[in-house]
Structures are given as C-alpha cells and as structure tokens.
Design an enzyme around this catalytic site. Structure first.
Site, PDB file in Angstrom:
ATOM      1  N   GLN A  93      -9.099   7.809   0.041  1.00  0.00           N
ATOM      2  CA  GLN A  93      -9.813   7.971  -1.526  1.00  0.00           C
ATOM      3  C   GLN A  93     -10.050   8.997  -1.859  1.00  0.00           C
ATOM      4  O   GLN A  93     -10.909   9.130  -2.514  1.00  0.00           O
ATOM      5  CB  GLN A  93     -11.579   7.289  -1.227  1.00  0.00           C
ATOM      6  N   ASN A 147      -7.971   3.309   7.758  1.00  0.00           N
ATOM      7  CA  ASN A 147      -9.047   4.177   7.367  1.00  0.00           C
ATOM      8  C   ASN A 147      -8.648   4.114   5.654  1.00  0.00           C
ATOM      9  O   ASN A 147      -6.944   3.910   5.286  1.00  0.00           O
ATOM     10  CB  ASN A 147      -9.281   5.639   7.791  1.00  0.00           C
TER      11      ASN A 147
END
Length: 438
Positions: free
Chosen positions: A64, A383
């Site tokens: 991200q 993650n």
C-alpha cells in the site's frame, strides 16, 4: 489531591532515584539505545517460528506504500486468494486504485449529506467537528470496501494500475480535505439561509463533479469495460473481451459479501450485541457498517474455523503495538518497557479503548494458524507493506498479541453459533462517530 511541587519534594525524588543501585547503568543503557531497543526480548524469535499447522496457500504480498488503504488491500487480498485457487493464478492482484477512486467519490457525496443534516448544529458540536476533521482521509472499514465492491465490482491491477498519488496519498488528501471543508461551510450557510432542496442538490452536483475531476487527475479514470487477460500457473493463456467490473466480480468470485460478518471484541461496551456506525458509512443506500461484539474466545474460534475451511480472513488490529516491523514479529511481550523502568503501566483491553490508548489502526489478512492440542499459539499474517518487512511481507503473531490487539475479524456467518446468528437479525445499537471502533 495533587499539589504544587516544592523544592523539598523535588529533593526527595532526587534522593530516592540516587538510592537505586541499577539506576546509573539503566540510564546509560536507555539513553544510548532507547526504551524499545533496551527492553527488546530476543527470545521472541524462538516462540514465533514460522511453522503453522493450518495454512492457506497464498502468493506475493501487495504494497500500500504511503497510503492508508489497508482496509481495501485486505479485502482484495481475500478475494484474490479465491481467484488464485480457482483459476490457478498464484500472484494475481486486484486494483486497489480502482476501489480507492470510487471511495473518494462516494465519501464526498456522503460528507455533503451529513453536513446538510447537521447544518443547524453549532460548528463546534462534536459530530460536526468529527465530520470536518479530515473529510478526505484514506482510512476505512471492511464494510466500506465491501460496499464498493458490491456497487462497482473489481478489476485486475493491470487494468487500473497504481499512480504516484495512490501510492503517496498525503498531497491528494490535503487538497481534497480543504475543498470538502470549504464546500461544507457553504452548504451549512445555505441551509441556515433556508435554501430549498433543488438548490442544494444542484450545488452538490457541481461540487461532486469537481471531486470527480480531481480524482481523475490523480488516479486516472476507472474503466467501464476491460479485456480480461491472464496466464495461469500451467502457462495457459486466457482472454475474455469486454468484461465489466461488476460482471467480473459476479462471474469469477462467487462471493456474497452480505454473508460475511464483522465479529468484534470491544470489551469497553456490552458483549453479545450488534452495533452500527452510520456516521462513517461511505455509500448512501449502500452497505452499512455493523459489528457483532462478542467474547474473545468466540472471535478466536470462528477465525480458526474459517482458516481450517481454507479461506483467509480480513482482520482489524492495532499494528504499531509491540511490533518489530523488520523481523515481522507481533508479540505482546516483545518490548518489556514496564519491567525495564520498574513501573506497572498495564491497561486492560477495555481500558485501552476507553482512554484512547487502543484503536483499530490497521487491517491485515490472516492466512494461517498454529494449533497445539486444538489451541492456537500463533498466527500467520499477510501484510500490505511489501516484501521488505517480515518474511517476504508475511508476519507472525503470538496468541497473546492476538488477544490484546486484534479487535475485528470478518468471517462467513455459517461459522457463528445459532445464538450469534440470531443477533444479526436484531436492531443494531448506534455508536457515536468517535467510538474507538471507528
């Protein structure tokens, strides 16, 4: 009752500290290394080995970067795992930028409605302040991402790739927040001046067009159709022309997101209750944010069941607590700062939520669990911080950390016992916008 500190009181403090035989050594250690490094438990590696009795096959992690889109990444991770298993494409990725674009449009629209509804309340009213605090923010809930998928579908990452602004959202967020604040003030004034509905709708339409233009400049315009192309793990080539994002989700994922429940452990409020957070809903008329608040044992059990069934799990947590980012360790006793400095700073989970110490700051994906005598001891975590952290982006989490810092898991409702499924049909109790679960 606290009183002013006198010179004698300060002298007594100095004398007591001087009497501590290990004080000078600890002072040198902590001042040179910092509290965290000085209290780090090196034995954590032995209890956080990366072997799991239950593990769902997954591929390369996503990233991200400098954005707060974890809630979208985690949902899309759970979906792409299903696509990868069904169509044998190991590292297939869905476009996070696509969902992010539509969230900005929908959330601006919801902001305008909420400002209208609260226009006659003082500007320093707590809810009004919440609305204006950061209206262009990145963060969100599972239900917000699910609602976007239900309305707009999904596209492969190659169809709408990342841009500079989706990877680095702070500048865009600042511009959008400033615009929305100005728009909000104008709408408040119009309502106070007695503007009719037609005038307000016309102005909001114009404002929303400007938000759309800003989002297009920052992220590109989302596709209405695309050619689905991929090569599977057996090197077979596949191509389907003119697919809409909605049809792609419907035809290739076979996932009814309404069958999934956000199961929460928030012990600062009564358990066995369904809650809602309507002030944070991002789509007018879309999926509502709800939480089924249960005991931590129930939350753990349903998470284990879903992993055993071969499905990964979106989960909300407070990732920055007791974290070794580089090693990829999440352990409640990783840093023993309280023992190092000789204080008792323990807060219960409920107390952390009540005082602002605890919050749902991040979303990740559970992909495995290690069971010893049917009891979980540690969890495998995917993650969205790229491959440079943890083991190629995968973290390992102790059960103690899970108990303390995991607040939400999203599971299929079939894993809930009948008494908890029955709670889903009861009216949800409304939470204020500033509840810790926001």
């Amino acid at each position: 009752m606290a009183i002013a500190l006198t010179q004698s009181a300060l002298a007594a403090m100095r004398a007591k500290q001087a009497a501590d035989p290990v004080g000078p050594v600890l002072t040198r250690t902590v001042t040179k290394n910092g509290l965290k490094a000085a209290s780090y438990d090196q034995t954590a590696a032995s209890r956080l080995d990366r072997t799991f009795s239950v593990e769902v096959p997954t591929g390369k992690v996503s990233n991200q970067k400098h954005s707060g889109r974890c809630w979208e990444f985690s949902l899309l991770n759970t979906l792409r795992h299903k696509f990868a298993a069904k169509y044998h494409v190991k590292d297939f990725e869905l476009s996070e930028s696509y969902l992010f674009f539509w969230d900005k449009i929908e959330r601006a629209n919801s902001f305008y409605r909420n400002v209208e509804q609260t226009a006659r309340q003082p500007i320093n009213d707590r809810l009004v302040q919440f609305l204006f605090d950061n209206p262009g923010e990145d963060g969100g809930q599972w239900a917000m991402a699910a609602g976007l998928v239900q309305k707009y579908g999904v596209v492969p990452a190659s169809v709408m790739p990342e841009t500079y602004n989706s990877n680095n959202t702070s500048d865009f967020q600042a511009v959008l927040s400033r615009k929305l604040r100005k728009d909000g003030l104008k709408l408040r004034q119009l309502v106070m001046n007695g503007a009719d509905e037609a005038e307000l709708q016309s102005l909001e339409k114009s404002m929303l067009q400007e938000v759309y233009r800003l989002a297009v400049y920052a992220f590109g315009e989302p596709p209405t159709k695309f050619d689905l192309e991929y090569r599977d793990d057996d090197k077979n080539y596949h191509r389907v022309p003119d697919v809409t994002p909605q049809a792609f989700f419907k035809d290739y994922f076979a996932t009814d997101l309404d069958d999934y429940v956000v199961v929460t452990n928030s012990p600062d409020k009564p358990l066995n209750q369904l809650y809602s957070l309507p002030d944070e809903d991002n789509i007018i008329g879309g999926k509502q944010i709800t939480f089924l608040n249960v005991d931590m044992g129930v939350l753990t059990d349903v998470a284990v069941q879903q992993l055993q069934a071969g499905e990964t799990i979106w989960f909300g947590n407070d990732v920055l607590r007791q974290l070794d980012r580089k090693a990829g360790y999440l352990d409640a006793h990783l840093y023993e700062t309280a023992k190092l400095i000789g204080v008792n700073d323990h807060l219960t989970k409920a107390q952390r939520l009540q005082t602002g110490e605890g919050e749902v700051s991040h979303a990740m994906t559970l992909t495995g669990v290690d069971l010893v005598d049917d009891t979980p001891t540690k969890w495998k975590v995917e993650n969205s911080w790229g491959t440079a952290n943890g083991d190629q982006g995968y973290f390992v989490m102790s059960q103690d950390w899970f108990n303390d810092y995991v607040y939400e898991v999203v599971v299929h409702k079939r894993f809930l016992a009948p008494e908890f499924q029955a709670l889903l049909t009861e009216p949800a109790k409304r939470l204020p916008a500033w509840d810790p679960l926001h």
